[in-house]
Design a protein around this motif. Structure first.
Motif, PDB file in Angstrom:
ATOM      1  N   ILE A  16       0.812  -1.208   0.000  1.00  0.00           N
ATOM      2  CA  ILE A  16       0.000   0.000   0.000  1.00  0.00           C
ATOM      3  C   ILE A  16       0.855   1.273   0.000  1.00  0.00           C
ATOM      4  O   ILE A  16       0.469   2.290  -0.580  1.00  0.00           O
ATOM      5  CB  ILE A  16      -0.985  -0.010   1.196  1.00  0.00           C
ATOM      6  CG1 ILE A  16      -2.150   0.952   0.949  1.00  0.00           C
ATOM      7  CG2 ILE A  16      -0.302   0.318   2.512  1.00  0.00           C
ATOM      8  CD1 ILE A  16      -3.096   0.501  -0.131  1.00  0.00           C
ATOM      9  N   SER A  17       2.028   1.217   0.639  1.00  0.00           N
ATOM     10  CA  SER A  17       2.874   2.419   0.701  1.00  0.00           C
ATOM     11  C   SER A  17       3.659   2.638  -0.585  1.00  0.00           C
ATOM     12  O   SER A  17       4.242   3.714  -0.784  1.00  0.00           O
ATOM     13  CB  SER A  17       3.831   2.334   1.887  1.00  0.00           C
ATOM     14  OG  SER A  17       4.699   1.234   1.758  1.00  0.00           O
ATOM     15  N   THR A  18       3.673   1.647  -1.473  1.00  0.00           N
ATOM     16  CA  THR A  18       4.371   1.804  -2.749  1.00  0.00           C
ATOM     17  C   THR A  18       3.358   1.902  -3.889  1.00  0.00           C
ATOM     18  O   THR A  18       3.144   2.970  -4.464  1.00  0.00           O
ATOM     19  CB  THR A  18       5.353   0.639  -2.978  1.00  0.00           C
ATOM     20  OG1 THR A  18       4.651  -0.614  -2.822  1.00  0.00           O
ATOM     21  CG2 THR A  18       6.498   0.716  -1.983  1.00  0.00           C
ATOM     22  N   LYS A  19       2.709   0.776  -4.208  1.00  0.00           N
ATOM     23  CA  LYS A  19       1.739   0.781  -5.306  1.00  0.00           C
ATOM     24  C   LYS A  19       0.542   1.689  -4.995  1.00  0.00           C
ATOM     25  O   LYS A  19       0.000   2.330  -5.899  1.00  0.00           O
ATOM     26  CB  LYS A  19       1.253  -0.641  -5.584  1.00  0.00           C
ATOM     27  CG  LYS A  19       2.274  -1.543  -6.265  1.00  0.00           C
ATOM     28  CD  LYS A  19       1.649  -2.884  -6.628  1.00  0.00           C
ATOM     29  CE  LYS A  19       2.609  -3.781  -7.368  1.00  0.00           C
ATOM     30  NZ  LYS A  19       1.974  -5.086  -7.733  1.00  0.00           N
ATOM     31  N   GLY A  20       0.119   1.694  -3.726  1.00  0.00           N
ATOM     32  CA  GLY A  20      -1.022   2.541  -3.356  1.00  0.00           C
ATOM     33  C   GLY A  20      -0.720   4.009  -3.565  1.00  0.00           C
ATOM     34  O   GLY A  20      -1.495   4.741  -4.180  1.00  0.00           O
ATOM     35  N   LYS A  21       0.424   4.457  -3.063  1.00  0.00           N
ATOM     36  CA  LYS A  21       0.815   5.861  -3.223  1.00  0.00           C
ATOM     37  C   LYS A  21       1.037   6.213  -4.688  1.00  0.00           C
ATOM     38  O   LYS A  21       0.711   7.326  -5.127  1.00  0.00           O
ATOM     39  CB  LYS A  21       2.066   6.152  -2.411  1.00  0.00           C
ATOM     40  CG  LYS A  21       1.824   6.266  -0.906  1.00  0.00           C
ATOM     41  CD  LYS A  21       3.086   6.710  -0.174  1.00  0.00           C
ATOM     42  CE  LYS A  21       2.819   6.914   1.310  1.00  0.00           C
ATOM     43  NZ  LYS A  21       4.018   7.405   2.035  1.00  0.00           N
ATOM     44  N   ASP A  43       0.600  10.878   2.462  1.00  0.00           N
ATOM     45  CA  ASP A  43       0.460  10.082   3.683  1.00  0.00           C
ATOM     46  C   ASP A  43      -0.820   9.260   3.610  1.00  0.00           C
ATOM     47  O   ASP A  43      -1.705   9.537   2.784  1.00  0.00           O
ATOM     48  CB  ASP A  43       0.396  10.988   4.922  1.00  0.00           C
ATOM     49  CG  ASP A  43       1.760  11.540   5.302  1.00  0.00           C
ATOM     50  OD1 ASP A  43       2.769  10.914   4.937  1.00  0.00           O
ATOM     51  OD2 ASP A  43       1.812  12.610   5.948  1.00  0.00           O
ATOM     52  N   PHE A  44      -0.951   8.280   4.489  1.00  0.00           N
ATOM     53  CA  PHE A  44      -2.183   7.494   4.523  1.00  0.00           C
ATOM     54  C   PHE A  44      -2.411   6.924   5.917  1.00  0.00           C
ATOM     55  O   PHE A  44      -1.492   6.853   6.743  1.00  0.00           O
ATOM     56  CB  PHE A  44      -2.145   6.358   3.488  1.00  0.00           C
ATOM     57  CG  PHE A  44      -1.190   5.245   3.815  1.00  0.00           C
ATOM     58  CD1 PHE A  44      -1.601   4.140   4.558  1.00  0.00           C
ATOM     59  CD2 PHE A  44       0.134   5.301   3.375  1.00  0.00           C
ATOM     60  CE1 PHE A  44      -0.729   3.116   4.858  1.00  0.00           C
ATOM     61  CE2 PHE A  44       1.019   4.272   3.669  1.00  0.00           C
ATOM     62  CZ  PHE A  44       0.587   3.177   4.414  1.00  0.00           C
ATOM     63  N   ILE A  45      -3.648   6.565   6.182  1.00  0.00           N
ATOM     64  CA  ILE A  45      -3.996   5.834   7.398  1.00  0.00           C
ATOM     65  C   ILE A  45      -4.823   4.611   6.982  1.00  0.00           C
ATOM     66  O   ILE A  45      -5.400   4.595   5.886  1.00  0.00           O
ATOM     67  CB  ILE A  45      -4.803   6.681   8.409  1.00  0.00           C
ATOM     68  CG1 ILE A  45      -6.141   7.115   7.795  1.00  0.00           C
ATOM     69  CG2 ILE A  45      -4.009   7.872   8.879  1.00  0.00           C
ATOM     70  CD1 ILE A  45      -7.097   7.720   8.812  1.00  0.00           C
ATOM     71  N   GLN A  46      -4.888   3.627   7.844  1.00  0.00           N
ATOM     72  CA  GLN A  46      -5.733   2.461   7.588  1.00  0.00           C
ATOM     73  C   GLN A  46      -6.924   2.497   8.525  1.00  0.00           C
ATOM     74  O   GLN A  46      -6.784   2.745   9.724  1.00  0.00           O
ATOM     75  CB  GLN A  46      -4.966   1.151   7.776  1.00  0.00           C
ATOM     76  CG  GLN A  46      -5.822  -0.083   7.480  1.00  0.00           C
ATOM     77  CD  GLN A  46      -5.038  -1.375   7.451  1.00  0.00           C
ATOM     78  OE1 GLN A  46      -3.842  -1.398   7.758  1.00  0.00           O
ATOM     79  NE2 GLN A  46      -5.691  -2.465   7.070  1.00  0.00           N
ATOM     80  N   PHE A  47      -8.117   2.250   7.971  1.00  0.00           N
ATOM     81  CA  PHE A  47      -9.332   2.153   8.775  1.00  0.00           C
ATOM     82  C   PHE A  47      -9.488   0.692   9.221  1.00  0.00           C
ATOM     83  O   PHE A  47      -9.185  -0.229   8.473  1.00  0.00           O
ATOM     84  CB  PHE A  47     -10.553   2.586   7.972  1.00  0.00           C
ATOM     85  CG  PHE A  47     -10.506   4.023   7.531  1.00  0.00           C
ATOM     86  CD1 PHE A  47     -11.004   5.031   8.345  1.00  0.00           C
ATOM     87  CD2 PHE A  47      -9.951   4.368   6.305  1.00  0.00           C
ATOM     88  CE1 PHE A  47     -10.963   6.365   7.941  1.00  0.00           C
ATOM     89  CE2 PHE A  47      -9.897   5.697   5.897  1.00  0.00           C
ATOM     90  CZ  PHE A  47     -10.406   6.694   6.719  1.00  0.00           C
ATOM     91  N   THR A  48      -9.986   0.506  10.424  1.00  0.00           N
ATOM     92  CA  THR A  48     -10.052  -0.845  10.986  1.00  0.00           C
ATOM     93  C   THR A  48     -11.471  -1.321  11.264  1.00  0.00           C
ATOM     94  O   THR A  48     -11.668  -2.422  11.770  1.00  0.00           O
ATOM     95  CB  THR A  48      -9.246  -0.906  12.295  1.00  0.00           C
ATOM     96  OG1 THR A  48      -9.769   0.069  13.219  1.00  0.00           O
ATOM     97  CG2 THR A  48      -7.778  -0.627  12.047  1.00  0.00           C
ATOM     98  N   GLU A  49     -12.489  -0.511  10.921  1.00  0.00           N
ATOM     99  CA  GLU A  49     -13.864  -0.884  11.254  1.00  0.00           C
ATOM    100  C   GLU A  49     -14.439  -1.963  10.347  1.00  0.00           C
ATOM    101  O   GLU A  49     -15.373  -2.664  10.716  1.00  0.00           O
ATOM    102  CB  GLU A  49     -14.786   0.350  11.189  1.00  0.00           C
ATOM    103  CG  GLU A  49     -14.497   1.415  12.240  1.00  0.00           C
ATOM    104  CD  GLU A  49     -13.445   2.401  11.773  1.00  0.00           C
ATOM    105  OE1 GLU A  49     -12.850   2.178  10.696  1.00  0.00           O
ATOM    106  OE2 GLU A  49     -13.202   3.387  12.494  1.00  0.00           O
ATOM    107  N   GLY A  50     -13.911  -2.091   9.138  1.00  0.00           N
ATOM    108  CA  GLY A  50     -14.493  -3.010   8.165  1.00  0.00           C
ATOM    109  C   GLY A  50     -14.321  -4.467   8.556  1.00  0.00           C
ATOM    110  O   GLY A  50     -13.381  -4.831   9.267  1.00  0.00           O
ATOM    111  N   LEU A  51     -15.221  -5.304   8.070  1.00  0.00           N
ATOM    112  CA  LEU A  51     -15.183  -6.719   8.406  1.00  0.00           C
ATOM    113  C   LEU A  51     -14.522  -7.580   7.344  1.00  0.00           C
ATOM    114  O   LEU A  51     -13.948  -8.619   7.654  1.00  0.00           O
ATOM    115  CB  LEU A  51     -16.600  -7.234   8.662  1.00  0.00           C
ATOM    116  CG  LEU A  51     -17.314  -6.676   9.895  1.00  0.00           C
ATOM    117  CD1 LEU A  51     -18.743  -7.194   9.944  1.00  0.00           C
ATOM    118  CD2 LEU A  51     -16.572  -7.045  11.169  1.00  0.00           C
ATOM    119  N   THR A  52     -14.605  -7.185   6.078  1.00  0.00           N
ATOM    120  CA  THR A  52     -14.076  -8.053   5.020  1.00  0.00           C
ATOM    121  C   THR A  52     -13.057  -7.365   4.118  1.00  0.00           C
ATOM    122  O   THR A  52     -12.108  -8.005   3.670  1.00  0.00           O
ATOM    123  CB  THR A  52     -15.213  -8.588   4.126  1.00  0.00           C
ATOM    124  OG1 THR A  52     -15.997  -7.485   3.658  1.00  0.00           O
ATOM    125  CG2 THR A  52     -16.113  -9.535   4.910  1.00  0.00           C
TER     126      THR A  52
END
Length: 356
Positions: A16-21, A43-52
């Protein structure tokens, strides 16, 4: 920003920090500082609420200065493993684009092999404290009515039929090869699920009073409803399970989520009062939007019985969904407890309302 398709691009979470950016830099080249690299500019953050799924928020470096993400944040969703067995990703994209064109959803910037990038929606996921607030309940009811009524002419025509059972039939077929799950001395397996589904299917025709065919969200968990405190607005997010369905399903599904979240801190009479306020506000708003009495307020008691059925059916659907994901999901926070919670709720509602 023009829509980009990248069918060859696959992004794993560890990339995510390479291809995502790199992908975000194509969508927002103006974020890149000529003095810095792509990695330093975003910059980025990851959300943790999702289930799948795996969800990340990307923004220009140093622009996240308080508890609110920048308005121009871009979300990148990596689809969960095997979710294509349950979700039509092409219809998800089409629906998101149509909702955006009607100012009811975010703009989609890119579709890649295993995910999408789209506009961030400001707001906070609903909490039990929020849904105990009558003014917020009214907002949710009004937004749901607007969602159903506004999109209805675009998606629904005389040849359409509800997908109330169609999707679940496919899910039940996936259960054939799953190992059994024990819940309170009850063995959950394909045969039991098939039996309960047949009973629910038969009961539906006794409880379909005045249900209208619309585009339903179909997954109105509290985490999929955002409240923007600044603008005093409600937004529905994560529309991957959207389909043509009866509007009573969205109502029942939301009310079952609301009841479950309030159960420990509110009395049954308080919860019933909130449900009644929600339903009355929905009926009033929906009829105003469609300019006719599709759902007649004088049939309120019958409509309530229909909603009770849909609450029970929604519990069953969640239980089946959880049962499948106990086996096929790669996301660690999908547990048997999720399946057990909704299966138990389903059988409890069946006993209370039908004495079975």
């Amino acid at each position: 920003m023009q829509f980009i398709e990248k069918p060859e691009l696959c992004i794993r979470c560890e990339e995510i920090s390479t291809k995502g950016k790199s992908l975000i830099s194509e969508i927002c080249p103006h974020w890149i500082n000529s003095m810095n690299s792509i990695s330093e500019s975003i910059d980025f953050i990851q959300f943790t609420e999702g289930l799948t799924n795996h969800l990340f928020g990307f923004f220009k470096a140093n622009s996240f200065t308080n508890k609110y993400l920048p308005e121009d944040t871009i979300l990148l969703k990596i689809f969960g493993k095997n979710t294509d067995k349950l979700i039509d990703r092409d219809f998800e994209l089409e629906t998101m684009q149509r909702l955006h064109s009607n100012k009811l959803g975010p703009k989609v910037y890119c579709k890649f092999q295993n995910g999408i990038a789209y506009q961030f929606t400001q707001g906070e996921s609903l909490s039990p404290e929020m849904i105990a607030n009558l003014s917020i309940i009214q907002l949710i009811a009004e937004h749901m009515a607007k969602w159903h009524a506004t999109i209805k002419p675009i998606f629904v025509n005389e040849d359409c039929c509800a997908n109330l059972f169609t999707k679940v039939i496919k899910w039940i077929d996936l259960c054939k090869d799953l190992p059994p799950l024990m819940i309170n001395k009850l063995e959950i397996n394909h045969d039991l699920i098939q039996k309960e589904f047949k009973w629910l299917e038969g009961m539906f025709y006794k409880h379909s009073t005045n249900a209208d065919l619309v585009l339903c969200h179909n997954d109105l968990a509290l985490s999929n409803i955002l409240y923007d405190e600044v603008k005093h607005e409600i937004h529905f997010i994560d529309i991957e399970y959207c389909e043509i369905n009866y509007n009573s399903y969205d109502i029942g599904n939301f009310l079952k989520e609301m009841s479950a979240s309030l159960r420990n801190n509110s009395s049954e009479s308080d919860i019933e009062h909130l449900e009644n306020m929600f339903l009355k506000n929905y009926l009033k708003s929906y009829n105003n939007y469609v300019s006719k009495n599709v759902l007649y307020e004088e049939d309120y008691d019958e409509i309530k019985r229909s909603i009770i059925y849909m609450k029970m059916y929604a519990c069953f659907v969640e239980g089946v969904w959880g049962y499948i994901h106990c086996t096929i999901s790669s996301v660690s926070n999908i547990t048997q407890d999720y399946c057990k919670e909704w299966i138990i709720s389903y059988f409890n509602m069946k006993k209370v309302n039908y004495n079975i």
